[in-house]
Design an enzyme around this catalytic site. Structure first.
Site, mmCIF file in Angstrom:
data_model
loop_
_atom_site.group_PDB
_atom_site.id
_atom_site.type_symbol
_atom_site.label_atom_id
_atom_site.label_comp_id
_atom_site.label_asym_id
_atom_site.label_seq_id
_atom_site.Cartn_x
_atom_site.Cartn_y
_atom_site.Cartn_z
ATOM 1 N N GLU A 97 -165.930 -23.356 -91.805
ATOM 2 C CA GLU A 97 -167.071 -22.504 -91.445
ATOM 3 C C GLU A 97 -166.715 -21.717 -90.195
ATOM 4 O O GLU A 97 -165.742 -22.045 -89.508
ATOM 5 C CB GLU A 97 -168.298 -23.389 -91.161
ATOM 6 C CG GLU A 97 -168.698 -24.207 -92.363
ATOM 7 C CD GLU A 97 -170.008 -24.953 -92.169
ATOM 8 O OE1 GLU A 97 -170.590 -24.872 -91.069
ATOM 9 O OE2 GLU A 97 -170.439 -25.593 -93.138
ATOM 10 N N SER A 151 -161.165 -27.173 -87.705
ATOM 11 C CA SER A 151 -160.528 -28.477 -87.461
ATOM 12 C C SER A 151 -161.569 -29.585 -87.454
ATOM 13 O O SER A 151 -161.331 -30.682 -87.966
ATOM 14 C CB SER A 151 -159.805 -28.466 -86.105
ATOM 15 O OG SER A 151 -158.888 -27.411 -86.045
ATOM 16 N N ARG A 180 -123.363 -7.298 -93.314
ATOM 17 C CA ARG A 180 -123.582 -6.532 -92.072
ATOM 18 C C ARG A 180 -122.419 -6.763 -91.100
ATOM 19 O O ARG A 180 -122.083 -7.909 -90.791
ATOM 20 C CB ARG A 180 -124.898 -6.991 -91.428
ATOM 21 C CG ARG A 180 -125.166 -6.405 -90.060
ATOM 22 C CD ARG A 180 -125.563 -4.945 -90.156
ATOM 23 N NE ARG A 180 -125.871 -4.373 -88.851
ATOM 24 C CZ ARG A 180 -126.085 -3.083 -88.653
ATOM 25 N NH1 ARG A 180 -126.022 -2.229 -89.666
ATOM 26 N NH2 ARG A 180 -126.377 -2.631 -87.457
ATOM 27 N N GLU A 226 -155.178 -25.868 -94.055
ATOM 28 C CA GLU A 226 -155.079 -27.279 -94.490
ATOM 29 C C GLU A 226 -154.857 -28.219 -93.300
ATOM 30 O O GLU A 226 -154.202 -29.246 -93.431
ATOM 31 C CB GLU A 226 -153.938 -27.451 -95.501
ATOM 32 C CG GLU A 226 -154.138 -26.702 -96.787
ATOM 33 C CD GLU A 226 -155.272 -27.264 -97.603
ATOM 34 O OE1 GLU A 226 -156.250 -26.526 -97.792
ATOM 35 O OE2 GLU A 226 -155.208 -28.431 -98.015
HETATM 36 C C1 LIG Z 1 -155.797 -17.319 -94.723
HETATM 37 C C2 LIG Z 1 -156.600 -18.586 -94.615
HETATM 38 C C3 LIG Z 1 -156.996 -19.235 -95.779
HETATM 39 C C4 LIG Z 1 -157.794 -20.380 -95.684
HETATM 40 N N1 LIG Z 1 -158.270 -20.959 -96.846
HETATM 41 C C5 LIG Z 1 -159.228 -21.925 -96.742
HETATM 42 C C6 LIG Z 1 -159.911 -22.388 -97.927
HETATM 43 O O1 LIG Z 1 -159.624 -21.975 -99.070
HETATM 44 N N2 LIG Z 1 -160.903 -23.299 -97.772
HETATM 45 C C7 LIG Z 1 -161.268 -23.786 -96.541
HETATM 46 O O2 LIG Z 1 -162.170 -24.610 -96.473
HETATM 47 N N3 LIG Z 1 -160.635 -23.364 -95.409
HETATM 48 C C8 LIG Z 1 -159.640 -22.439 -95.481
HETATM 49 N N4 LIG Z 1 -159.006 -21.993 -94.338
HETATM 50 C C9 LIG Z 1 -159.454 -22.501 -93.034
HETATM 51 C C10 LIG Z 1 -158.426 -23.289 -92.277
HETATM 52 O O3 LIG Z 1 -158.259 -24.559 -92.860
HETATM 53 C C11 LIG Z 1 -158.878 -23.349 -90.808
HETATM 54 O O4 LIG Z 1 -158.683 -22.047 -90.264
HETATM 55 C C12 LIG Z 1 -158.118 -24.371 -90.008
HETATM 56 O O5 LIG Z 1 -158.487 -25.668 -90.402
HETATM 57 C C13 LIG Z 1 -158.359 -24.222 -88.506
HETATM 58 O O6 LIG Z 1 -159.721 -24.126 -88.203
HETATM 59 P P1 LIG Z 1 -160.236 -22.955 -87.235
HETATM 60 O O7 LIG Z 1 -159.692 -21.681 -87.720
HETATM 61 O O8 LIG Z 1 -161.713 -23.088 -87.102
HETATM 62 O O9 LIG Z 1 -159.559 -23.268 -85.824
HETATM 63 P P2 LIG Z 1 -160.145 -24.258 -84.702
HETATM 64 O O10 LIG Z 1 -160.533 -25.537 -85.308
HETATM 65 O O11 LIG Z 1 -161.158 -23.511 -83.921
HETATM 66 O O12 LIG Z 1 -158.846 -24.466 -83.812
HETATM 67 C C14 LIG Z 1 -158.401 -23.499 -82.851
HETATM 68 C C15 LIG Z 1 -157.161 -24.056 -82.152
HETATM 69 O O13 LIG Z 1 -157.509 -25.261 -81.441
HETATM 70 C C16 LIG Z 1 -156.682 -26.345 -81.871
HETATM 71 N N5 LIG Z 1 -157.485 -27.574 -81.875
HETATM 72 C C17 LIG Z 1 -158.704 -27.759 -82.435
HETATM 73 N N6 LIG Z 1 -159.135 -29.001 -82.236
HETATM 74 C C18 LIG Z 1 -158.140 -29.644 -81.556
HETATM 75 C C19 LIG Z 1 -157.964 -30.959 -81.057
HETATM 76 N N7 LIG Z 1 -158.899 -31.899 -81.227
HETATM 77 N N8 LIG Z 1 -156.823 -31.238 -80.380
HETATM 78 C C20 LIG Z 1 -155.861 -30.306 -80.217
HETATM 79 N N9 LIG Z 1 -155.964 -29.045 -80.665
HETATM 80 C C21 LIG Z 1 -157.088 -28.718 -81.342
HETATM 81 C C22 LIG Z 1 -156.220 -25.965 -83.266
HETATM 82 O O14 LIG Z 1 -155.031 -26.633 -83.614
HETATM 83 C C23 LIG Z 1 -156.043 -24.460 -83.113
HETATM 84 O O15 LIG Z 1 -154.791 -24.219 -82.526
HETATM 85 C C24 LIG Z 1 -158.157 -20.898 -94.411
HETATM 86 C C25 LIG Z 1 -157.717 -20.248 -93.255
HETATM 87 C C26 LIG Z 1 -156.969 -19.101 -93.336
HETATM 88 C C27 LIG Z 1 -156.560 -18.413 -92.048
#
Ligand SMILES: Cc1cc2nc3c(=O)[nH]c(=O)nc-3n(C[C@H](O)[C@H](O)[C@H](O)COP(=O)(O)OP(=O)(O)OC[C@H]3O[C@@H](n4cnc5c(N)ncnc54)[C@H](O)[C@@H]3O)c2cc1C
Length: 388
Positions: A127, A132, A274, A369
């Protein structure tokens, strides 16, 4: 005992996937990447060959491939285009909660549908405010007589704009409490048909890589679901989500291995032709070392991927090994793709050669993932909670 020897069937499957990937996908991957276009025709051909939805069990019309066989297939597709592979994998990801927790009726209806028609499915977990932190989700449901009413917004949903159904995680608590375990226990997983009133597809992301895949918001505005739409029981959603990740993380390792294999392939050919200082750059030890590191990364990523997949297939599913495979191969894909651009020098930084796409595509492997940080948390938690 863990054995890396592939069966004749697995070799044949890999050959089919390799030919399809190299003949049908690789030549047009640049176009779909540049345009950010969803290659419907390629997916249709893949579906006709049985390369999509490959783990759908035979009793529902699928090939019932093992996780390991599926990983072999995915590495080949990702070699040609990681974006195409992402969309193919996302179909299986949408179906996996049904395989894990669905009733026979749900399996008959949805898994058989994937085999009968070239439709798409999506998995809706993330969402805008919860990636995460899965249990921090705001999408919620209320029970109303014989129905569930679902409201919320999902983000980053692969295939979301094309899907005929979604597997959706939602909480019974619209304002989740602080205690993490209590939050986990409130989550349920539902199957939601695209054509239900209140289901809307939102904005499409303009992405850095995997541009042939479709990534959108999916919105649920008081969507009324029949009782039969729930997978398992209320409160089992978090468990279903985690089991889905355990099953899908080897797939990401396979996709990342495909990127590494492609980078090595392109770099070998380029380094041999190359010339600088009157000799092919392959003669320079600094370049040879990068090639050697790429070959090691490929071998190690593949091995971990196959080990994780093999464990899934043996019914010895291990979250830590799945996380290790996903983490290692994703980090290696990023490193190898960056080195590939380096080997190509200035040309690597242009769209004339495929390595800049590999670098953009590799980055996602460390994010979706479960990010690389989340995988390290899973692994570290296991180290610290074991007896050493
Ligand atoms: C192209 C694409 C396709 C996707 N497809 C799907 C899909 O089909 N279905 C679906 O449900 N999701 C999907 N996702 C979502 C994806 O799984 C999430 O983007 C991912 O899990 C990270 O969540 P976030 O983007 O909210 O980052 P955040 O959770 O906000 O994290 C931001 C940063 O903080 C770090 N962080 C967060 N919490 C911690 C912690 N406790 N300790 C240390 N570091 C932390 C993270 O590692 C990251 O570097 C997709 C994402 C993309 C970009």
């Amino acid at each position: 005992m863990f054995d890396l020897t592939l069966s004749e069937e697995q070799e044949a499957l890999r050959k089919t996937a390799r030919e399809f990937a190299r003949e049908k996908i690789a030549p047009v991957a640049g176009h779909f990447d540049e345009e950010g276009e969803f290659p419907t025709q390629i997916f249709r051909q893949a579906w006709e060959l049985g390369l999509m939805n490959a783990e759908v069990p035979e009793q529902y019309g699928g090939l019932g491939l093992s996780c390991l066989s599926h990983c072999l297939l995915m590495e080949e597709i990702a070699w040609a285009c990681a974006g195409v592979n992402t969309s193919m994998a996302a179909n299986m990801l949408g179906a996996m909660p049904i395989i894990i927790a669905g009733s026979d009726d749900q399996k008959q209806r949805y898994l058989s549908w994937l085999i009968r028609e070239p439709i798409f499915a999506s998995y809706c977990c993330s969402e805008p405010e919860a990636g995460s932190d899965v249990a921090g989700m705001r999408t919620h449901y209320v029970k109303d007589g014989d129905s569930y009413v679902l409201t919320g917004q999902k983000r980053w949903i692969t295939n979301g704009g094309h899907a005929s159904f979604y597997t959706v995680l939602a909480t019974s608590d619209a304002k989740p409490e602080k205690d993490l375990k209590a939050r986990n226990r409130k989550i349920a997983c539902f199957i939601v048909d695209r054509d239900l009133p209140g289901v809307k597809v939102g904005k499409e992301e303009n992405k850095m890589g995997h541009r042939a895949s479709n990534t959108v918001d999916v919105l649920f505005d008081e969507v009324r679901l029949p009782k039969a739409a729930i997978l398992g029981q209320e409160g089992e959603g978090f468990k279903i989500a985690m089991k889905t990740f355990d099953r899908s993380r080897p797939w990401i390792a396979a996709g990342a291995s495909g990127i590494i294999a492609r980078a090595l392939h392109e770099c070998r050919a380029y380094a041999l032709q190359r010339k600088t200082f009157g000799v092919p750059i392959a003669n320079h030890q600094a370049v040879q070392f990068m090639l050697a590191d790429m070959a090691v990364a490929l071998e190690a990523s593949r091995s971990l991927c196959h080990k994780a997949a093999w464990m899934v297939d043996q019914g010895k599913l291990d979250s830590v090994v799945s996380s290790m495979a996903k983490l290692y191969s994703a980090d290696m894909a990023m490193k190898v793709a960056t080195d590939a651009v380096q080997i190509f020098g200035g040309y690597g930084y242009t769209k004339e050669y495929p390595v800049e796409k590999l670098m953009r595509d590799a980055k996602l492997m460390q994010i979706y993932e479960g990010t690389s940080q989340i995988q390290r948390m899973v692994i570290a938690r296991n180290i610290l909670s074991s007896e050493g």
